[in-house]
Every structure is written in structure tokens, then in C-alpha cells.
Motif scaffolding. Sequence first.
Motif, short mmCIF file in Angstrom:
data_model
loop_
_atom_site.label_atom_id
_atom_site.label_comp_id
_atom_site.label_asym_id
_atom_site.label_seq_id
_atom_site.Cartn_x
_atom_site.Cartn_y
_atom_site.Cartn_z
N PHE A 130 -0.10 10.84 -6.63
CA PHE A 130 0.48 9.52 -6.87
C PHE A 130 0.66 8.75 -5.56
N ALA A 131 1.01 9.46 -4.51
CA ALA A 131 1.33 8.80 -3.25
C ALA A 131 0.12 8.19 -2.57
N PHE A 132 -1.01 8.91 -2.57
CA PHE A 132 -2.13 8.48 -1.74
C PHE A 132 -3.48 8.38 -2.44
N GLU A 133 -3.62 8.95 -3.63
CA GLU A 133 -4.90 8.92 -4.31
C GLU A 133 -4.94 7.93 -5.47
N ALA A 134 -3.85 7.84 -6.22
CA ALA A 134 -3.83 7.01 -7.44
C ALA A 134 -3.51 5.56 -7.08
N GLY A 169 0.79 -1.22 0.00
CA GLY A 169 0.00 0.00 0.00
C GLY A 169 0.82 1.27 0.00
N SER A 170 2.13 1.14 0.11
CA SER A 170 3.01 2.31 0.09
C SER A 170 3.35 2.70 -1.34
N ALA A 171 4.06 3.81 -1.48
CA ALA A 171 4.33 4.35 -2.82
C ALA A 171 5.71 4.98 -2.89
N ILE A 172 6.29 4.86 -4.08
CA ILE A 172 7.52 5.57 -4.42
C ILE A 172 7.19 6.54 -5.55
N VAL A 173 7.60 7.79 -5.41
CA VAL A 173 7.41 8.79 -6.46
C VAL A 173 8.76 9.41 -6.78
N PHE A 174 9.14 9.35 -8.06
CA PHE A 174 10.38 9.96 -8.53
C PHE A 174 10.08 11.33 -9.12
N GLY A 203 2.96 -4.92 -3.43
CA GLY A 203 1.97 -3.90 -3.13
C GLY A 203 2.52 -2.50 -3.06
N ILE A 204 3.71 -2.28 -3.66
CA ILE A 204 4.33 -0.95 -3.67
C ILE A 204 4.18 -0.36 -5.06
N ARG A 205 3.55 0.80 -5.15
CA ARG A 205 3.37 1.49 -6.43
C ARG A 205 4.54 2.43 -6.69
N VAL A 206 4.94 2.55 -7.95
CA VAL A 206 6.07 3.40 -8.34
C VAL A 206 5.66 4.26 -9.53
N ASN A 207 5.74 5.56 -9.37
CA ASN A 207 5.34 6.48 -10.44
C ASN A 207 6.31 7.65 -10.54
N VAL A 208 6.17 8.42 -11.61
CA VAL A 208 7.11 9.50 -11.93
C VAL A 208 6.35 10.80 -12.18
N VAL A 209 6.81 11.88 -11.58
CA VAL A 209 6.34 13.23 -11.87
C VAL A 209 7.43 13.93 -12.66
N SER A 210 7.07 14.49 -13.82
CA SER A 210 8.04 15.16 -14.69
C SER A 210 7.67 16.64 -14.80
N PRO A 211 8.31 17.50 -14.00
CA PRO A 211 7.99 18.93 -14.06
C PRO A 211 8.62 19.61 -15.27
N GLY A 212 8.02 20.72 -15.66
CA GLY A 212 8.60 21.62 -16.64
C GLY A 212 9.32 22.75 -15.92
N PHE A 213 9.08 23.99 -16.36
CA PHE A 213 9.70 25.14 -15.71
C PHE A 213 8.96 25.42 -14.39
N ILE A 214 9.66 25.28 -13.27
CA ILE A 214 9.07 25.47 -11.96
C ILE A 214 9.84 26.56 -11.22
N ASP A 215 9.11 27.44 -10.56
CA ASP A 215 9.70 28.56 -9.84
C ASP A 215 10.25 28.07 -8.49
N THR A 216 11.52 27.68 -8.48
CA THR A 216 12.21 27.25 -7.27
C THR A 216 13.44 28.14 -7.08
N PRO A 217 14.10 28.05 -5.91
CA PRO A 217 15.27 28.91 -5.69
C PRO A 217 16.36 28.76 -6.75
N THR A 218 16.54 27.56 -7.31
CA THR A 218 17.57 27.36 -8.32
C THR A 218 17.01 27.32 -9.73
N LEU A 219 15.69 27.31 -9.87
CA LEU A 219 15.04 27.11 -11.17
C LEU A 219 15.50 25.82 -11.84
N GLY A 220 15.97 24.89 -11.03
CA GLY A 220 16.38 23.60 -11.56
C GLY A 220 17.77 23.59 -12.17
#
Length: 262
Positions: free
Chosen positions: A235-239, A137-142, A180-197
Motif C-alpha cells: 500500500f505504501a509504495f506499490e499501490a 505521493g506519500s501514503a498513510i496505512v492504518f 496526493g496522499i493515499r490512505v489505505n487499511v490493512v486488516s489482519p486476522g490471527f497473527i503470530d506476535t508477542p501479544t497475539l493481539g
Amino acid sequence: MNTTPHTPYAGKKAVITGGTLGMGLATAQALLDGGADVLVTGRNPQNLEAARRVLEPFGARAQVLASDTASLADIDALAATVRERLGRIDLLHINAGISSLEPFEQVTEAGYDRAFAVNTKGPFFTVQRLAPLMPAGSAIVFTSSIADEGGMHGMSVYSATKAALRSMASGFAAELVTRGIRVNVVSPGFIDTPTLGVTDASAEERAEFMRLGDQITPMRRHGTSAEVARAVLFFAFEATFTTGARLTVDGGLGQGLTPAAA
């Protein structure tokens, strides 16, 4: 008036690598706001101290640990710490990563090796060492990037590391599904962070990166760290019937949209 605290993640235990700023820190704050216990890791001393100040109001539910994701010794120490302090992991969010904007002619062997050590080797062995602490029931998200497919000038090495990470996640999804461990990926585009990636960019380079992102993203803006955090938590708790999937958080940038000129 309903004054009951909204605690959808009460009792949940989460580990976020690279959780001391930007998207990782936003995810940690959302989890803590929802009642979870969270351990975040980072390597930069200034970021570690800043994260401790931000998370201090959450008390013992928030823990900040110095850990280099490219070091197997640190990963082993992380596993021991998690076993002792949390006991189990309901969400493992692999968010640590580095990037540089370099034409391929300027890439050095040391830079190439460091990029793959942080963005691919570290995530692989972090999952290998921490998966035994994850129940059914746990999840890994990259956290990957829209650069994990296609090509972009100056990002050959970074894109290759993220493509490898995305492929790795698919392999983990296949290997862990029977546990029972789900593994999924989030792929961001341009995100406003301190380093901008872009880890080592100057202030001027970041300003230009911000301008470019706003110009080429169909929604004509950068995303926020909170918007990425919501995708991670989905991804962690709903999907709960989703594994091996990739979700872009990119304002339409990777979807081939061609909106009218502003």
C-alpha cells in the motif's frame, strides 16, 4: 555476481506508531533493510528498550521515541520531533492499538474510554498533526483488524474501535486525495506476535487463542508479522493508484471460506 545492495526505499522517510514490537517492528525492519529512515514510537519502556537493541545495527537511520498515542501532548511532540529529525514523511503507518477480550458485561467505563482513546482518537489526531509533513505521493496505512466488521464474542468494544478506524480512514482518503496522499487499511486476522493481539492476556489465554486461530483460519495457521509488513509496504509504495481500500491479511478467515476438515 551482483553485490549491489537492494535498497528500494533509499531516501524514504517513515513514521510507525506502535512500532516497537510485532507487526510494526517487522515493518520498520523491512523499511530499514530497504534503505529507509524510520522513526518508531511506543509507550512500554521494556518494548522501547528491546526495539532499540533490535534496530541498533541500522544506526542513525533508526529512531525509537517514547510516545503515548492517546496523548495529544505526545502527538504534538511527535510532530515536532519528526519535523526536526526527518523533515517529511513518505509513509505514516498508524499501527498503535490495544485490545482486550471482555464480555460486554465486564467492560468498565475506564476500559471503554482507553480503547477508544488509543484506537481511534490517537490515530485521528496523529494524522491531523502529521499530514502537513507529508508531500504529494506519500501514503498513510492504518492497521485495523478483520474484527472491524461482523461480531465476535468478547470483542464488542475492540471491534467498534476498529470499525470506527476503518471509517475514519475512508474519510481521510477523501479529504487527502487532492493533496496526493493515499490512505489505505490493512486488516489482519490471527497473527503470530508477542501479544497475539490481546494486550493483557495470560500465557494460557494466548496459547488457547493460538489454538483457536489455527483451527478456524482456512489456511490452518497464524500469519507472520512479516506477511503483514509486506501488505503495508504494498500500500505504501506499490499501490500508487489505490486509496480508500482495505486489504485483509487473514488466511481466508474473513472471506467465508469453508475448507474441508483437517
